[in-house]
Enzyme design. Structure first.
Site, mmCIF file in Angstrom:
data_model
loop_
_atom_site.group_PDB
_atom_site.id
_atom_site.type_symbol
_atom_site.label_atom_id
_atom_site.label_comp_id
_atom_site.label_asym_id
_atom_site.label_seq_id
_atom_site.Cartn_x
_atom_site.Cartn_y
_atom_site.Cartn_z
ATOM 1 N N ASN A 126 66.185 38.066 40.101
ATOM 2 C CA ASN A 126 67.004 36.849 40.091
ATOM 3 C C ASN A 126 67.019 36.148 41.450
ATOM 4 O O ASN A 126 66.852 34.932 41.525
ATOM 5 C CB ASN A 126 68.435 37.168 39.636
ATOM 6 C CG ASN A 126 68.460 37.697 38.211
ATOM 7 O OD1 ASN A 126 67.437 37.687 37.528
ATOM 8 N ND2 ASN A 126 69.614 38.158 37.773
ATOM 9 N N HIS A 172 64.098 -14.435 37.273
ATOM 10 C CA HIS A 172 63.916 -14.532 35.812
ATOM 11 C C HIS A 172 62.443 -14.698 35.436
ATOM 12 O O HIS A 172 62.128 -15.285 34.411
ATOM 13 C CB HIS A 172 64.725 -15.695 35.214
ATOM 14 C CG HIS A 172 66.154 -15.735 35.646
ATOM 15 N ND1 HIS A 172 67.174 -15.152 34.938
ATOM 16 C CD2 HIS A 172 66.739 -16.268 36.757
ATOM 17 C CE1 HIS A 172 68.333 -15.343 35.579
ATOM 18 N NE2 HIS A 172 68.084 -16.006 36.689
ATOM 19 N N SER A 293 35.297 -4.437 28.374
ATOM 20 C CA SER A 293 35.091 -4.445 26.922
ATOM 21 C C SER A 293 33.732 -5.056 26.648
ATOM 22 O O SER A 293 33.390 -6.098 27.220
ATOM 23 C CB SER A 293 36.202 -5.273 26.269
ATOM 24 O OG SER A 293 35.795 -5.680 24.973
ATOM 25 N N LYS A 299 37.229 -9.671 29.770
ATOM 26 C CA LYS A 299 38.398 -8.836 30.058
ATOM 27 C C LYS A 299 38.191 -7.856 31.212
ATOM 28 O O LYS A 299 37.115 -7.309 31.399
ATOM 29 C CB LYS A 299 38.794 -8.040 28.802
ATOM 30 C CG LYS A 299 39.749 -8.833 27.917
ATOM 31 C CD LYS A 299 39.790 -8.298 26.502
ATOM 32 C CE LYS A 299 40.412 -6.928 26.424
ATOM 33 N NZ LYS A 299 41.876 -6.988 26.671
ATOM 34 N N ASN A 301 40.715 -4.817 32.054
ATOM 35 C CA ASN A 301 41.998 -4.223 31.658
ATOM 36 C C ASN A 301 42.576 -3.346 32.778
ATOM 37 O O ASN A 301 41.876 -2.469 33.300
ATOM 38 C CB ASN A 301 41.816 -3.367 30.396
ATOM 39 C CG ASN A 301 41.292 -4.179 29.232
ATOM 40 O OD1 ASN A 301 41.672 -5.334 29.053
ATOM 41 N ND2 ASN A 301 40.398 -3.594 28.450
ATOM 42 N N GLU A 306 48.521 0.518 34.295
ATOM 43 C CA GLU A 306 49.269 0.801 33.055
ATOM 44 C C GLU A 306 49.629 2.283 32.973
ATOM 45 O O GLU A 306 50.710 2.653 32.516
ATOM 46 C CB GLU A 306 48.440 0.397 31.831
ATOM 47 C CG GLU A 306 48.325 -1.110 31.669
ATOM 48 C CD GLU A 306 47.341 -1.500 30.559
ATOM 49 O OE1 GLU A 306 47.750 -2.206 29.651
ATOM 50 O OE2 GLU A 306 46.168 -1.076 30.620
ATOM 51 N N TYR A 333 72.940 34.226 36.610
ATOM 52 C CA TYR A 333 71.585 33.961 36.110
ATOM 53 C C TYR A 333 71.555 33.973 34.580
ATOM 54 O O TYR A 333 72.209 34.793 33.949
ATOM 55 C CB TYR A 333 70.595 35.018 36.649
ATOM 56 C CG TYR A 333 69.205 34.848 36.059
ATOM 57 C CD1 TYR A 333 68.318 33.928 36.602
ATOM 58 C CD2 TYR A 333 68.810 35.568 34.930
ATOM 59 C CE1 TYR A 333 67.059 33.739 36.041
ATOM 60 C CE2 TYR A 333 67.551 35.388 34.362
ATOM 61 C CZ TYR A 333 66.685 34.474 34.927
ATOM 62 O OH TYR A 333 65.446 34.282 34.367
ATOM 63 N N LYS A 341 60.544 25.530 35.527
ATOM 64 C CA LYS A 341 59.301 25.345 36.279
ATOM 65 C C LYS A 341 58.367 24.322 35.662
ATOM 66 O O LYS A 341 57.784 23.497 36.377
ATOM 67 C CB LYS A 341 58.598 26.689 36.452
ATOM 68 C CG LYS A 341 59.429 27.607 37.325
ATOM 69 C CD LYS A 341 58.967 29.028 37.335
ATOM 70 C CE LYS A 341 60.109 29.911 37.799
ATOM 71 N NZ LYS A 341 61.257 29.977 36.831
#
Ligand code: ARG
Length: 350
Positions: A126, A172, A293, A299, A301, A306, A333, A341
């Site tokens: 412990n 905003h 792509s 594109k 990305n 992200e 304990y 963990k």
């Protein structure tokens, strides 16, 4: 902080009886219990801290003449052999031996014989696990602080380059007043500075030594707690033995600080994502951190940004998960704390 070298724990059969409990157990664990009880699949990553703490405990036992100098030397040599074995991949982690503490202790007995048992004098798993994990968390805090320092330096360099680069400041998400990109980036330098302050602050409470609390109520052996605390670089021994083995604030506080830091990273990632769309067109992210792509060649990305935004969910989740695990535990304990963990970036090997 996962260690780089994964070690697969073996699935060796469980012993028929459990000699650990002093022979008064006639039966080994039920299959279902044996499946959930071991922690070695993840806590093997504490091997370094476990050996370091055992070396300090052993030196103290020797200095206090609780064990003889010859015994202390034998134990020390055995522990160092085990460290070499683990680091060179020659150590077989056994699920039947439950956790890192018993795997190392059992191997020590194979190497040096009965003297191995004396290492556990005036100690319990412990206070041992609390000590090992505090050392691990302390290392992680220091590593994280170093990474945040690098991030701040990178942001500062960019801010200096763009000290006069005019951009719209928003409220905003509507263009509000002109500001500079340098000014905007420096806001993040401030956020990561506060994150670092929180890590430093948490570190002072992490850096206390539980050794000597033993199972929960201390020990009648004439140990020297200041010696073990100092050897391990802790500021002091912990004051209350029940708290020493039951407390997991030392994991929660860093997880809460990491959650805030992840939140800041996520806001930065979100801005990069917005800024890189043609509608904003403020930045063009490099090919090395984006995906393309084949059917939509226009594109780029922002996958990396992200993913930074996305991973924030599991980091905040880790902090929540451990709080819920701990919220109703009586002193001192409880085995529930073995669940502390994995949320702290200590993944199980598959
Ligand atoms: N593997 C255990 C943990 O991580 C070690 C402590 C076990 N102590 C006990 N009394 N069963 O919590």
């Amino acid at each position: 902080m996962a260690k780089t070298k994964p070690v697969q724990p073996s699935t060796a059969a469980n012993p028929q009886t459990n000699p650990m409990w002093g022979g008064h157990y006639a039966h080994g664990p039920a299959e279902a219990f044996a499946a959930i009880n071991p922690s070695i699949s993840f806590d093997w990553q504490l091997y370094q801290q476990d050996i370091t703490a055992s070396l300090a405990h052993c030196a103290m036992l020797g200095a206090q003449k609780i064990i003889t100098a010859a015994e202390a030397q034998q134990i020390e040599a055995g522990l160092k052999t085990i460290l070499t074995e683990i680091e060179s991949g020659d150590f077989e982690f056994k699920t039947a031996l439950e956790d890192i503490h018993m795997n190392i202790e059992s191997r020590l007995a194979e190497i040096i014989g009965d003297t191995a048992g004396k290492l556990h004098t005036a100690r319990s798993r412990n206070d041992q696990v609390a000590t090992d994990f505090r050392l691990y968390v302390r290392d992680s805090l220091d590593a994280m602080d170093g990474l945040l320092q690098l991030l701040q330096a990178a942001l500062l360099t960019r801010a200096q380059q763009h000290a006069a680069t005019i951009m719209p400041g928003f409220t905003h998400l509507q263009p509000a007043q002109p500001i500079t990109l340098g000014h905007h980036l420096m806001a993040y330098v401030e956020m990561f500075g506060r994150d670092r302050d929180r890590l430093h602050d948490a570190r002072t409470r992490v850096n206390m030594c539980p050794l000597g609390a033993a199972a929960l109520a201390g020990t009648s052996f004439q140990i020297n707690r200041t010696m073990t605390a100092t050897t391990l670089g802790f500021d002091a021994p912990m004051t209350n033995s029940l708290d020493a083995v039951a407390d997991r604030d030392f994991v929660l506080e860093p997880l809460a600080a990491f959650s805030l830091c992840a939140l800041h990273l996520s806001r930065l990632a979100e801005e990069l994502i917005l800024w890189s769309t043609p509608m904003f067109g403020f930045v063009r992210l490099p090919e090395t951190f984006t995906s393309g792509s084949s059917i939509m060649p226009q594109k780029r990305n922002p996958d990396a940004a992200e993913l930074i935004r996305g991973k924030t969910g599991r980091i905040i989740g880790s902090s929540n998960s451990l709080m819920i695990t701990l919220k109703a535990l009586p002193l001192a304990y409880n085995k529930d704390t073995q669940e502390d963990k994995e949320p702290f970036s200590m993944p199980a090997a598959n």
